[in-house]
Motif scaffolding. Structure first.
Motif, mmCIF file in Angstrom:
data_model
loop_
_atom_site.group_PDB
_atom_site.id
_atom_site.type_symbol
_atom_site.label_atom_id
_atom_site.label_comp_id
_atom_site.label_asym_id
_atom_site.label_seq_id
_atom_site.Cartn_x
_atom_site.Cartn_y
_atom_site.Cartn_z
ATOM 1 N N VAL A 70 4.259 17.851 -0.853
ATOM 2 C CA VAL A 70 5.405 18.006 0.045
ATOM 3 C C VAL A 70 5.577 19.481 0.368
ATOM 4 C CG1 VAL A 70 7.858 17.539 0.379
ATOM 5 C CG2 VAL A 70 6.489 16.004 -1.046
ATOM 6 N N THR A 71 5.690 19.793 1.640
ATOM 7 C CA THR A 71 5.939 21.167 2.073
ATOM 8 C C THR A 71 7.389 21.299 2.552
ATOM 9 O OG1 THR A 71 5.272 20.732 4.364
ATOM 10 C CG2 THR A 71 3.531 21.344 2.807
ATOM 11 N N ASP A 72 7.823 22.544 2.696
ATOM 12 C CA ASP A 72 9.189 22.799 3.183
ATOM 13 C C ASP A 72 9.376 22.237 4.591
ATOM 14 O OD1 ASP A 72 9.786 24.051 0.819
ATOM 15 O OD2 ASP A 72 9.319 26.065 1.570
ATOM 16 N N GLU A 73 8.343 22.332 5.411
ATOM 17 C CA GLU A 73 8.435 21.807 6.776
ATOM 18 C C GLU A 73 8.621 20.290 6.769
ATOM 19 O OE1 GLU A 73 5.875 21.720 10.975
ATOM 20 O OE2 GLU A 73 5.007 22.559 9.138
ATOM 21 N N MET A 74 7.889 19.608 5.873
ATOM 22 C CA MET A 74 8.035 18.157 5.767
ATOM 23 C C MET A 74 9.440 17.778 5.336
ATOM 24 S SD MET A 74 4.497 16.995 3.931
ATOM 25 C CE MET A 74 2.889 17.292 4.665
ATOM 26 N N LEU A 75 9.984 18.492 4.361
ATOM 27 C CA LEU A 75 11.330 18.188 3.891
ATOM 28 C C LEU A 75 12.369 18.421 4.982
ATOM 29 C CD1 LEU A 75 11.328 19.658 0.264
ATOM 30 C CD2 LEU A 75 11.331 17.252 0.938
ATOM 31 N N ALA A 76 12.126 19.422 5.817
ATOM 32 C CA ALA A 76 13.080 19.714 6.879
ATOM 33 C C ALA A 76 13.005 18.687 8.007
ATOM 34 C CB ALA A 76 12.829 21.123 7.424
ATOM 35 N N HIS A 120 0.812 -1.216 0.000
ATOM 36 C CA HIS A 120 0.000 0.000 0.000
ATOM 37 C C HIS A 120 0.848 1.270 0.000
ATOM 38 C CE1 HIS A 120 -3.912 -1.784 0.198
ATOM 39 N NE2 HIS A 120 -3.656 -2.436 1.309
ATOM 40 N N PHE A 121 2.015 1.220 0.628
ATOM 41 C CA PHE A 121 2.813 2.438 0.793
ATOM 42 C C PHE A 121 4.132 2.405 0.028
ATOM 43 C CE2 PHE A 121 0.005 2.494 4.442
ATOM 44 C CZ PHE A 121 -0.343 3.833 4.556
ATOM 45 N N GLY A 122 4.436 1.296 -0.642
ATOM 46 C CA GLY A 122 5.673 1.223 -1.399
ATOM 47 C C GLY A 122 6.865 0.747 -0.593
ATOM 48 N N GLU A 123 6.812 0.864 0.721
ATOM 49 C CA GLU A 123 7.868 0.385 1.605
ATOM 50 C C GLU A 123 7.226 -0.188 2.862
ATOM 51 O OE1 GLU A 123 10.462 3.675 2.358
ATOM 52 O OE2 GLU A 123 11.792 3.152 0.703
ATOM 53 N N MET A 150 1.892 10.957 1.964
ATOM 54 C CA MET A 150 1.742 9.739 1.172
ATOM 55 C C MET A 150 2.808 9.724 0.083
ATOM 56 S SD MET A 150 -0.152 7.064 1.111
ATOM 57 C CE MET A 150 -0.464 5.661 0.039
ATOM 58 N N PRO A 151 3.555 8.644 -0.058
ATOM 59 C CA PRO A 151 4.601 8.620 -1.097
ATOM 60 C C PRO A 151 3.988 8.569 -2.493
ATOM 61 C CG PRO A 151 4.407 6.470 -0.043
ATOM 62 C CD PRO A 151 3.525 7.410 0.731
ATOM 63 N N LEU A 152 4.625 9.261 -3.410
ATOM 64 C CA LEU A 152 4.209 9.221 -4.809
ATOM 65 C C LEU A 152 4.742 7.948 -5.435
ATOM 66 C CD1 LEU A 152 2.840 10.873 -7.101
ATOM 67 C CD2 LEU A 152 5.114 11.757 -7.657
ATOM 68 N N ARG A 153 3.855 7.136 -6.017
ATOM 69 C CA ARG A 153 4.258 5.835 -6.543
ATOM 70 C C ARG A 153 3.758 5.661 -7.968
ATOM 71 N NH1 ARG A 153 1.743 1.587 -4.245
ATOM 72 N NH2 ARG A 153 0.044 2.876 -3.482
ATOM 73 N N GLN A 169 13.153 11.831 4.260
ATOM 74 C CA GLN A 169 13.006 10.513 3.640
ATOM 75 C C GLN A 169 11.620 9.915 3.842
ATOM 76 O OE1 GLN A 169 15.419 9.367 1.711
ATOM 77 N NE2 GLN A 169 16.665 11.146 2.227
ATOM 78 N N ASN A 170 10.735 10.665 4.463
ATOM 79 C CA ASN A 170 9.363 10.211 4.738
ATOM 80 C C ASN A 170 9.327 8.959 5.606
ATOM 81 O OD1 ASN A 170 6.556 10.581 4.544
ATOM 82 N ND2 ASN A 170 6.385 9.173 2.824
#
Length: 323
Positions: A134-140, A76-79, A151-154, A144-145
């Motif tokens: 994806v927001t800047d806060e998420m990236l910071a 479901h999530f790719g990993e 949700m990862p883009l798949r 790597q999620n």
């Protein structure tokens, strides 16, 4: 037949006899198997496999449930929560969310080992319903999620992509079961599934698979080799994938079939293409660009202009990726 420990690995030098059991490293040194013939008055079955199955699914043995829910999560999530799907030992990676893994394993056993129940549980969660934005806060905070902040883009896997192309074009034959559909190889070396009597194609799961004749569409999009066990698929992004979607005759044929399904004025066609291919309405910007582009295409090529527009949408990231 009796099994022995061979001295220095020599089959002509048998040592002590080994009885049926599970590896002692997985137990407390005692024999966990209670081997009872299931049909004492019937077929001559020993009950070894039944005893092993009971040990695997015993509530005191949580490893089986953890491995299974981890694989469900992976699809479901790719990993997976444990990214090394086939290795839960010290050589594998640690779970990113150990409490979640234990809770899912417990729920799996409580719900009678129902895979459908686990699908329902995961797909109704807030984690699954997240956006891929994806927001800047998420990236910071979670580059790597690993903390599941989004949700990862798949990309769709090979079978889902082929089946989706057939579905949106109206060329998917939903007939289930039966003998597998054969394949043929054209002069260019491309391997295709043969159409049914209805002039359509069935789902990819019903294609006859041969090691030397894998369907070109599936092999290009990372269909796994099934000689050894495939624990996890690789997902690549390479130029042959784009070239196949752009130039392959079968893809152009399906784009033409999709265009033949839709009628109306230019605006109606643009909206219908988005609804059928992307399951949503176009934005104002997409509508404006679509109307302009489709008008130019139909003016330049009245017969094939709309098919070219459908072909472009089928080549878009919005169609190929799960957003």
């Amino acid at each position: 037949s009796p099994t022995y420990i061979y001295r220095r690995g020599e089959y002509l030098s048998p040592g002590r006899l080994v009885g049926p059991d599970v590896p002692s490293a997985l137990t407390d040194g005692k024999t966990p198997l209670e081997i009872i013939p299931p049909f004492p008055n019937g077929t001559p079955k020993t009950g070894r496999r039944l005893a092993f199955a009971k040990w695997l699914t015993d509530p005191e043995n949580p490893l089986t449930a953890r491995v299974m829910v981890n694989r469900i999560w992976h699809h479901h999530f790719g990993e997976g929560i444990v990214r090394t799907l086939g290795n839960f030992g010290i050589q594998g990676e640690l779970p990113t969310h150990p409490e979640l893994l234990d809770w899912l394993a417990t729920e799996f056993m409580t719900r009678s080992w129902s895979i459908k129940e686990m699908h329902r549980l995961i797909l109704n969660s807030r984690t699954w319903k997240q956006s891929t934005r994806v927001t800047d806060e998420m990236l910071a905070r979670d580059p790597q999620n690993q903390r599941l902040s989004r949700m990862p883009l798949r990309r769709m896997d090979a079978e889902a992509l082929r089946d989706s192309l057939l579905f949106v074009s109206g060329k998917l034959d939903p007939t289930p079961g039966g003998m597998p559909d054969g394949v043929s190889v054209n002069r260019e070396g491309f391997v295709y599934a043969k159409p049914t009597a209805k002039g359509a194609w069935r789902r990819s799961i019903y294609i006859q698979y041969r090691r030397t004749e894998l369907p070109s569409m599936l092999s290009t999009f990372d269909y796994p080799e099934m000689g050894p066990n495939c624990i996890s698929r690789t997902t690549s992004t390479v130029s042959p994938q784009s070239l196949m979607l752009m130039n392959n005759d079968r893809i152009h044929e399906l784009a033409g079939a999709m265009a033949a399904r839709i009628s109306g004025d230019v605006l109606t066609k643009v909206k219908m293409v988005y609804q059928i291919a992307l399951s949503r309405m176009p934005t104002e910007e997409e509508t404006r660009l679509g109307v302009t582009t489709l008008t130019e295409l139909q003016t330049a090529a009245p017969e094939g202009g709309f098919a070219s527009y459908c072909h472009a949408i089928l080549n878009s990231a919005g169609f190929i990726y799960l957003d």
